[in-house]
Design a protein around this motif. Structure first.
Motif, PDB file in Angstrom:
ATOM      1  N   GLU A 135      -9.009   7.533  -7.849  1.00  0.00           N
ATOM      2  CA  GLU A 135      -9.598   6.375  -8.521  1.00  0.00           C
ATOM      3  C   GLU A 135      -9.455   5.085  -7.714  1.00  0.00           C
ATOM      4  OE1 GLU A 135      -6.884   7.989  -9.915  1.00  0.00           O
ATOM      5  OE2 GLU A 135      -8.005   9.457 -11.070  1.00  0.00           O
ATOM      6  N   GLY A 136      -8.520   5.046  -6.773  1.00  0.00           N
ATOM      7  CA  GLY A 136      -8.290   3.819  -6.023  1.00  0.00           C
ATOM      8  C   GLY A 136      -7.011   3.911  -5.210  1.00  0.00           C
ATOM      9  N   TYR A 137      -6.596   2.759  -4.688  1.00  0.00           N
ATOM     10  CA  TYR A 137      -5.376   2.695  -3.897  1.00  0.00           C
ATOM     11  C   TYR A 137      -4.155   2.673  -4.806  1.00  0.00           C
ATOM     12  CZ  TYR A 137      -8.620   1.110  -0.301  1.00  0.00           C
ATOM     13  OH  TYR A 137      -9.664   1.008   0.582  1.00  0.00           O
ATOM     14  N   LYS A 138      -3.078   3.277  -4.331  1.00  0.00           N
ATOM     15  CA  LYS A 138      -1.811   3.254  -5.044  1.00  0.00           C
ATOM     16  C   LYS A 138      -0.996   2.082  -4.509  1.00  0.00           C
ATOM     17  CE  LYS A 138       2.330   6.026  -5.811  1.00  0.00           C
ATOM     18  NZ  LYS A 138       3.029   7.272  -5.456  1.00  0.00           N
ATOM     19  N   SER A 139      -0.459   1.271  -5.419  1.00  0.00           N
ATOM     20  CA  SER A 139       0.349   0.127  -5.030  1.00  0.00           C
ATOM     21  C   SER A 139       1.514   0.001  -5.997  1.00  0.00           C
ATOM     22  CB  SER A 139      -0.500  -1.145  -5.042  1.00  0.00           C
ATOM     23  OG  SER A 139       0.263  -2.235  -4.556  1.00  0.00           O
TER      24      SER A 139
ATOM     25  N   SER B 210       4.441   1.903 -10.089  1.00  0.00           N
ATOM     26  CA  SER B 210       3.244   2.277  -9.342  1.00  0.00           C
ATOM     27  C   SER B 210       2.028   1.996 -10.213  1.00  0.00           C
ATOM     28  CB  SER B 210       3.266   3.764  -8.991  1.00  0.00           C
ATOM     29  OG  SER B 210       4.282   4.032  -8.076  1.00  0.00           O
ATOM     30  N   ASN B 211       0.965   1.497  -9.597  1.00  0.00           N
ATOM     31  CA  ASN B 211      -0.254   1.204 -10.328  1.00  0.00           C
ATOM     32  C   ASN B 211      -1.423   1.304  -9.372  1.00  0.00           C
ATOM     33  OD1 ASN B 211      -1.956   0.452 -12.448  1.00  0.00           O
ATOM     34  ND2 ASN B 211      -0.493  -1.067 -13.193  1.00  0.00           N
ATOM     35  N   ILE B 212      -2.608   1.244  -9.919  1.00  0.00           N
ATOM     36  CA  ILE B 212      -3.828   1.429  -9.150  1.00  0.00           C
ATOM     37  C   ILE B 212      -4.474   0.095  -8.806  1.00  0.00           C
ATOM     38  CG2 ILE B 212      -5.288   1.612 -11.183  1.00  0.00           C
ATOM     39  CD1 ILE B 212      -6.877   3.771  -9.684  1.00  0.00           C
TER      40      ILE B 212
ATOM     41  N   THR C 158      -3.236   6.713  -1.584  1.00  0.00           N
ATOM     42  CA  THR C 158      -4.559   6.689  -2.195  1.00  0.00           C
ATOM     43  C   THR C 158      -4.630   7.731  -3.298  1.00  0.00           C
ATOM     44  OG1 THR C 158      -5.506   6.060  -0.064  1.00  0.00           O
ATOM     45  CG2 THR C 158      -7.029   6.876  -1.709  1.00  0.00           C
ATOM     46  N   TRP C 159      -5.209   7.344  -4.403  1.00  0.00           N
ATOM     47  CA  TRP C 159      -5.520   8.235  -5.511  1.00  0.00           C
ATOM     48  C   TRP C 159      -7.039   8.384  -5.570  1.00  0.00           C
ATOM     49  CZ3 TRP C 159      -1.870   5.031  -9.022  1.00  0.00           C
ATOM     50  CH2 TRP C 159      -0.586   5.566  -8.990  1.00  0.00           C
TER      51      TRP C 159
ATOM     52  N   ARG D 298      -8.351  -0.829  -7.571  1.00  0.00           N
ATOM     53  CA  ARG D 298      -9.666  -0.222  -7.350  1.00  0.00           C
ATOM     54  C   ARG D 298     -10.133  -0.427  -5.910  1.00  0.00           C
ATOM     55  NH1 ARG D 298     -12.566  -2.181 -12.914  1.00  0.00           N
ATOM     56  NH2 ARG D 298     -11.445  -0.737 -14.276  1.00  0.00           N
TER      57      ARG D 298
ATOM     58  N   TYR E   9       0.863  -1.177   0.000  1.00  0.00           N
ATOM     59  CA  TYR E   9       0.000   0.000   0.000  1.00  0.00           C
ATOM     60  C   TYR E   9       0.899   1.226   0.000  1.00  0.00           C
ATOM     61  CZ  TYR E   9      -3.094   3.675   1.715  1.00  0.00           C
ATOM     62  OH  TYR E   9      -3.783   4.843   1.849  1.00  0.00           O
TER      63      TYR E   9
END
Length: 106
Positions: free
Chosen positions: A81-85, A92-94, A78-79, A96, A75
Motif C-alpha cells: 500500500e505504500g512506504y513503511k515508516s 510503524s505506519n504507512i 515498503t508495503w 502513501r 524509511y
C-alpha cells in the motif's frame, strides 16, 4: 501504573519538542534533531539508515504525516500500500507512495 507514566512521558516529550524535531522514545530526555534520525532504525543495528522519506504532500488530511509535508521521516521498507515508516511515537505506519519519495542519505 507504568503504562500511564509511559503515555504521559510520550505526550510531554512530543509537546515540548520544538518544530522540526523527531521524538524517538519516551525514555530520551531530550528530543533528537530531525537530521539525526539515527536511533530510529532496528535494534542491534550498527549503521544508521541510508534512506529516508521526504514527505512531498498529503492527499488525506487524516494521515499521521499530514503536518509533516516538507519534512523527512524514517524509511523502514515498503508495503504493497505504500512506504513503511515510523511515527514520532515509534509505531510503524504507512506513507502513501504518492505522498513521499525516497531520499538516499550520504
Amino acid at each position: 501504573m507504568k503504562n500511564w507514566i509511559t503515555r504521559l512521558r510520550v505526550a510531554l516529550a512530543i509537546a515540548i519538542a520544538p518544530p522540526g524535531t523527531l521524538v524517538v522514545s519516551p525514555l530520551v530526555s531530550r528530543p533528537l534533531p530531525r537530521a539525526d534520525i539515527a536511533g530510529t532504525y532496528g535494534k542491534g543495528s550498527v549503521e544508521p539508515p541510508s534512506r529516508a522519506l521526504l514527505i512531498t504532500g498529503c492527499t488525506d488530511p487524516s494521515m499521521w504525516y499530514a503536518e509533516k509535508v516538507g519534512m523527512y521521516v524514517p524509511y523502514c521498507g515498503t508495503w504493497p500500500e505504500g512506504y513503511k515508516s515510523r511515527e514520532g511515537t515509534g509505531y510503524s505506519n504507512i506513507v502513501r507512495f504518492e505522498d513521499a519519495r525516497i531520499i538516499h542519505l550520504p
